[in-house]
Enzyme design. Structure first.
Site, PDB file in Angstrom:
ATOM      1  N   GLY A  87      39.336 -21.977 -27.644  1.00 14.99           N
ATOM      2  CA  GLY A  87      38.322 -21.526 -26.681  1.00 14.99           C
ATOM      3  C   GLY A  87      38.956 -20.522 -25.728  1.00 14.99           C
ATOM      4  O   GLY A  87      38.545 -20.382 -24.575  1.00 14.99           O
ATOM      5  N   GLY A 132      37.080 -17.960 -23.503  1.00 15.29           N
ATOM      6  CA  GLY A 132      36.077 -18.482 -22.569  1.00 15.29           C
ATOM      7  C   GLY A 132      36.561 -18.374 -21.131  1.00 15.29           C
ATOM      8  O   GLY A 132      37.694 -17.950 -20.868  1.00 15.29           O
ATOM      9  N   THR A 137      37.503 -29.875 -22.150  1.00 14.51           N
ATOM     10  CA  THR A 137      36.091 -29.827 -22.536  1.00 14.51           C
ATOM     11  C   THR A 137      35.437 -31.163 -22.234  1.00 14.51           C
ATOM     12  O   THR A 137      35.984 -32.219 -22.579  1.00 14.51           O
ATOM     13  CB  THR A 137      35.965 -29.520 -24.051  1.00 14.51           C
ATOM     14  OG1 THR A 137      36.860 -28.475 -24.374  1.00 14.51           O
ATOM     15  CG2 THR A 137      34.535 -29.152 -24.411  1.00 14.51           C
ATOM     16  N   HIS A 172      26.927 -27.065  -9.955  1.00 15.51           N
ATOM     17  CA  HIS A 172      27.727 -26.200 -10.829  1.00 15.51           C
ATOM     18  C   HIS A 172      26.977 -24.905 -11.125  1.00 15.51           C
ATOM     19  O   HIS A 172      25.762 -24.833 -10.946  1.00 15.51           O
ATOM     20  CB  HIS A 172      28.029 -26.914 -12.161  1.00 15.51           C
ATOM     21  CG  HIS A 172      29.100 -27.940 -12.054  1.00 15.51           C
ATOM     22  ND1 HIS A 172      28.862 -29.210 -11.582  1.00 15.51           N
ATOM     23  CD2 HIS A 172      30.434 -27.882 -12.339  1.00 15.51           C
ATOM     24  CE1 HIS A 172      29.998 -29.893 -11.586  1.00 15.51           C
ATOM     25  NE2 HIS A 172      30.970 -29.121 -12.032  1.00 15.51           N
ATOM     26  N   HIS A 173      27.729 -23.935 -11.685  1.00 18.76           N
ATOM     27  CA  HIS A 173      27.125 -22.670 -12.142  1.00 18.76           C
ATOM     28  C   HIS A 173      26.077 -22.948 -13.221  1.00 18.76           C
ATOM     29  O   HIS A 173      26.137 -23.974 -13.910  1.00 18.76           O
ATOM     30  CB  HIS A 173      28.236 -21.756 -12.672  1.00 18.76           C
ATOM     31  CG  HIS A 173      29.005 -22.347 -13.823  1.00 18.76           C
ATOM     32  ND1 HIS A 173      28.631 -22.186 -15.135  1.00 18.76           N
ATOM     33  CD2 HIS A 173      30.101 -23.153 -13.845  1.00 18.76           C
ATOM     34  CE1 HIS A 173      29.471 -22.830 -15.920  1.00 18.76           C
ATOM     35  NE2 HIS A 173      30.377 -23.442 -15.154  1.00 18.76           N
ATOM     36  N   LYS A 179      26.748 -23.958 -17.144  1.00 19.32           N
ATOM     37  CA  LYS A 179      27.324 -25.238 -17.577  1.00 19.32           C
ATOM     38  C   LYS A 179      26.361 -25.899 -18.567  1.00 19.32           C
ATOM     39  O   LYS A 179      25.151 -25.962 -18.322  1.00 19.32           O
ATOM     40  CB  LYS A 179      27.566 -26.139 -16.360  1.00 19.32           C
ATOM     41  CG  LYS A 179      28.272 -27.445 -16.712  1.00 19.32           C
ATOM     42  CD  LYS A 179      28.764 -28.168 -15.478  1.00 19.32           C
ATOM     43  CE  LYS A 179      29.303 -29.555 -15.818  1.00 19.32           C
ATOM     44  NZ  LYS A 179      30.442 -29.509 -16.755  1.00 19.32           N
ATOM     45  N   GLY A 222      31.066 -34.395 -16.115  1.00 20.05           N
ATOM     46  CA  GLY A 222      31.982 -35.484 -16.461  1.00 20.05           C
ATOM     47  C   GLY A 222      32.615 -36.092 -15.213  1.00 20.05           C
ATOM     48  O   GLY A 222      32.846 -37.305 -15.138  1.00 20.05           O
ATOM     49  N   THR A 223      32.867 -35.264 -14.210  1.00 23.07           N
ATOM     50  CA  THR A 223      33.464 -35.748 -12.955  1.00 23.07           C
ATOM     51  C   THR A 223      32.510 -36.701 -12.238  1.00 23.07           C
ATOM     52  O   THR A 223      32.926 -37.741 -11.727  1.00 23.07           O
ATOM     53  CB  THR A 223      33.787 -34.551 -12.037  1.00 23.07           C
ATOM     54  OG1 THR A 223      34.627 -33.675 -12.762  1.00 23.07           O
ATOM     55  CG2 THR A 223      34.462 -34.989 -10.761  1.00 23.07           C
TER      56      THR A 223
HETATM   57  P1  NAP Z   1      32.850 -21.018 -21.839  1.00 26.38           P
HETATM   58  O1  NAP Z   1      33.135 -19.860 -20.954  1.00 26.38           O
HETATM   59  O2  NAP Z   1      31.540 -21.065 -22.557  1.00 26.38           O
HETATM   60  O3  NAP Z   1      34.044 -21.095 -22.895  1.00 26.38           O
HETATM   61  C1  NAP Z   1      34.011 -21.814 -24.074  1.00 26.38           C
HETATM   62  C2  NAP Z   1      34.685 -20.977 -25.128  1.00 26.38           C
HETATM   63  O4  NAP Z   1      34.828 -21.724 -26.324  1.00 26.38           O
HETATM   64  C3  NAP Z   1      33.879 -19.710 -25.464  1.00 26.38           C
HETATM   65  O5  NAP Z   1      34.760 -18.615 -25.589  1.00 26.38           O
HETATM   66  C4  NAP Z   1      33.261 -20.073 -26.807  1.00 26.38           C
HETATM   67  O6  NAP Z   1      32.972 -18.939 -27.592  1.00 26.38           O
HETATM   68  C5  NAP Z   1      34.370 -20.907 -27.420  1.00 26.38           C
HETATM   69  N1  NAP Z   1      33.939 -21.798 -28.473  1.00 26.38           N
HETATM   70  C6  NAP Z   1      32.716 -22.369 -28.674  1.00 26.38           C
HETATM   71  N2  NAP Z   1      32.755 -23.158 -29.760  1.00 26.38           N
HETATM   72  C7  NAP Z   1      34.015 -23.097 -30.249  1.00 26.38           C
HETATM   73  C8  NAP Z   1      34.673 -23.678 -31.352  1.00 26.38           C
HETATM   74  N3  NAP Z   1      34.027 -24.490 -32.194  1.00 26.38           N
HETATM   75  N4  NAP Z   1      35.981 -23.387 -31.555  1.00 26.38           N
HETATM   76  C9  NAP Z   1      36.645 -22.553 -30.706  1.00 26.38           C
HETATM   77  N5  NAP Z   1      36.060 -21.952 -29.658  1.00 26.38           N
HETATM   78  C10 NAP Z   1      34.778 -22.221 -29.433  1.00 26.38           C
HETATM   79  O7  NAP Z   1      32.979 -22.395 -21.042  1.00 26.38           O
HETATM   80  P2  NAP Z   1      34.009 -22.767 -19.879  1.00 26.38           P
HETATM   81  O8  NAP Z   1      33.355 -22.573 -18.555  1.00 26.38           O
HETATM   82  O9  NAP Z   1      35.318 -22.142 -20.155  1.00 26.38           O
HETATM   83  O10 NAP Z   1      34.092 -24.345 -20.065  1.00 26.38           O
HETATM   84  C11 NAP Z   1      34.586 -24.904 -21.275  1.00 26.38           C
HETATM   85  C12 NAP Z   1      34.511 -26.431 -21.189  1.00 26.38           C
HETATM   86  O11 NAP Z   1      35.394 -26.889 -20.172  1.00 26.38           O
HETATM   87  C13 NAP Z   1      33.135 -26.997 -20.811  1.00 26.38           C
HETATM   88  O12 NAP Z   1      32.918 -28.195 -21.499  1.00 26.38           O
HETATM   89  C14 NAP Z   1      33.263 -27.249 -19.319  1.00 26.38           C
HETATM   90  O13 NAP Z   1      32.384 -28.255 -18.858  1.00 26.38           O
HETATM   91  C15 NAP Z   1      34.696 -27.732 -19.262  1.00 26.38           C
HETATM   92  N6  NAP Z   1      35.360 -27.616 -17.968  1.00 26.38           N
HETATM   93  C16 NAP Z   1      36.216 -28.617 -17.652  1.00 26.38           C
HETATM   94  C17 NAP Z   1      36.948 -28.565 -16.501  1.00 26.38           C
HETATM   95  C18 NAP Z   1      37.928 -29.661 -16.216  1.00 26.38           C
HETATM   96  O14 NAP Z   1      38.574 -29.640 -15.158  1.00 26.38           O
HETATM   97  N7  NAP Z   1      38.103 -30.642 -17.107  1.00 26.38           N
HETATM   98  C19 NAP Z   1      36.794 -27.478 -15.622  1.00 26.38           C
HETATM   99  C20 NAP Z   1      35.907 -26.459 -15.962  1.00 26.38           C
HETATM  100  C21 NAP Z   1      35.212 -26.534 -17.156  1.00 26.38           C
HETATM  101  P3  NAP Z   1      31.568 -18.137 -27.320  1.00 26.38           P
HETATM  102  O15 NAP Z   1      31.642 -17.606 -25.941  1.00 26.38           O
HETATM  103  O16 NAP Z   1      31.566 -17.076 -28.315  1.00 26.38           O
HETATM  104  O17 NAP Z   1      30.462 -19.132 -27.509  1.00 26.38           O
END
Ligand code: NAP
Length: 265
Positions: A8, A11, A98, A153-154, A157, A163-164
């Protein structure tokens, strides 16, 4: 040097992780997997100049070829379970940001990791301030068991509640139970669907999604003639990076499932 593949990578979180891994003296980015920006240099995308690492498709093939020490996964809730199973099958430690994994799925991944002698680290929130918010909320709930959560959140999401927020509700419920502290019953008789939020272990959670927000949470406690509000704001995705780097550095020394950053603080 810990060799890290980011899944990812292109992203919002993935790009920050690539930058943080490249900037830390003890970690090195060696692979970037995604489904768009294929062939583009991940360093250029992350704004830190070329790293000579092209974004590629297909996690399994990338693992076979690159053989990283650790995979960091920030993808989508629908893909994360299979992604981690693929990492387990290749004997690679995994750090998962994730959201969306169920308790049963976490348990299954933990067993797979134990069997392979590797680790899977999962954190609903990598921010140190957010972990402290949960810790303090747990402590307060023993004395003020009436609590509600508002998470903001934005609007991009994909999951709600966060999850938090779910993890905070579970911690509040556990603290109430341990202290024999019972919240007042909800006397709402009539309401529009959703007006009292979704309820996790008797803790209502209200989810707000608006452009402009990053990740924010308020935990509101009510008592006799007093209220107490704890609020945490992640103002930038950088706030998650010290936690991610810490988990990556710990990963090679661990075995099985570790759930929550509080285990490393
Ligand atoms: P995002 O900008 O949508 O990034 C996700 C990325 O993963 C995108 O580049 C997407 O590609 C890619 N992707 C989708 N399916 C995939 C697959 N099967 N294999 C590989 N890559 C794939 O989202 P984000 O804001 O970075 O957030 C990602 C996750 O982290 C979410 O679940 C969010 O809730 C979580 N998060 C967790 C925390 C934490 O502290 N634990 C903090 C922030 C966010 P496309 O853009 O082409 O679809």
């Amino acid at each position: 040097m810990i060799r890290v593949l980011v899944n990812g990578a292109a992203g919002r979180m993935g790009l920050q992780v690539v930058k943080a891994i490249a900037e830390d003296a003890a970690t090195e980015p060696v692979g970037a997997v995604g489904i768009t920006h294929i062939g583009e240099d991940i360093g250029e995308l992350a704004g830190i100049g070329p790293l000579g690492i092209a974004v590629r498709e297909g996690l399994a093939a990338a693992l076979e070829e690159i053989k990283p020490d650790v995979v960091v996964d920030f993808t989508i809730p629908q893909a994360v379970f299979e992604n981690v199973k693929t990492c387990m099958a290749h004997g690679v430690h995994t750090v998962v940001g994730t959201t969306g994994l169920t308790e049963a799925q976490r348990g299954e991944l933990g067993k797979l990791a134990e069997a392979k002698g590797i680790s899977v680290f999962i954190a609903p929130n990598f921010s140190i301030g957010a972990v402290m918010m949960m810790k303090v909320s747990e402590e307060i709930a023993a004395y003020l068991p009436d609590a509600e959560i508002i998470e903001l959140h934005h609007n991009n999401k994909l999951d709600a509640p966060s999850g938090t927020a779910i993890m905070t509700a579970h911690k509040i419920a556990a603290a109430r139970q341990a202290a024999d502290a019972v919240p007042a019953p909800d006397k709402t008789h009539e309401s529009l669907a959703g007006a009292r939020g979704t309820v996790v272990e008797a803790v209502p959670i209200h989810s707000v999604r608006l452009p402009g927000y990053v990740a924010h949470q308020q935990v509101l406690f009510g008592g006799y003639g007093e209220t107490l509000t704890i609020r945490h704001d992640s103002l930038d995705r950088k706030s998650f990076m010290p936690g991610v780097i810490l988990a990556v550095k710990k990963a090679p020394k661990q075995k099985g499932l570790i759930f929550g950053l509080e285990h490393y603080l």
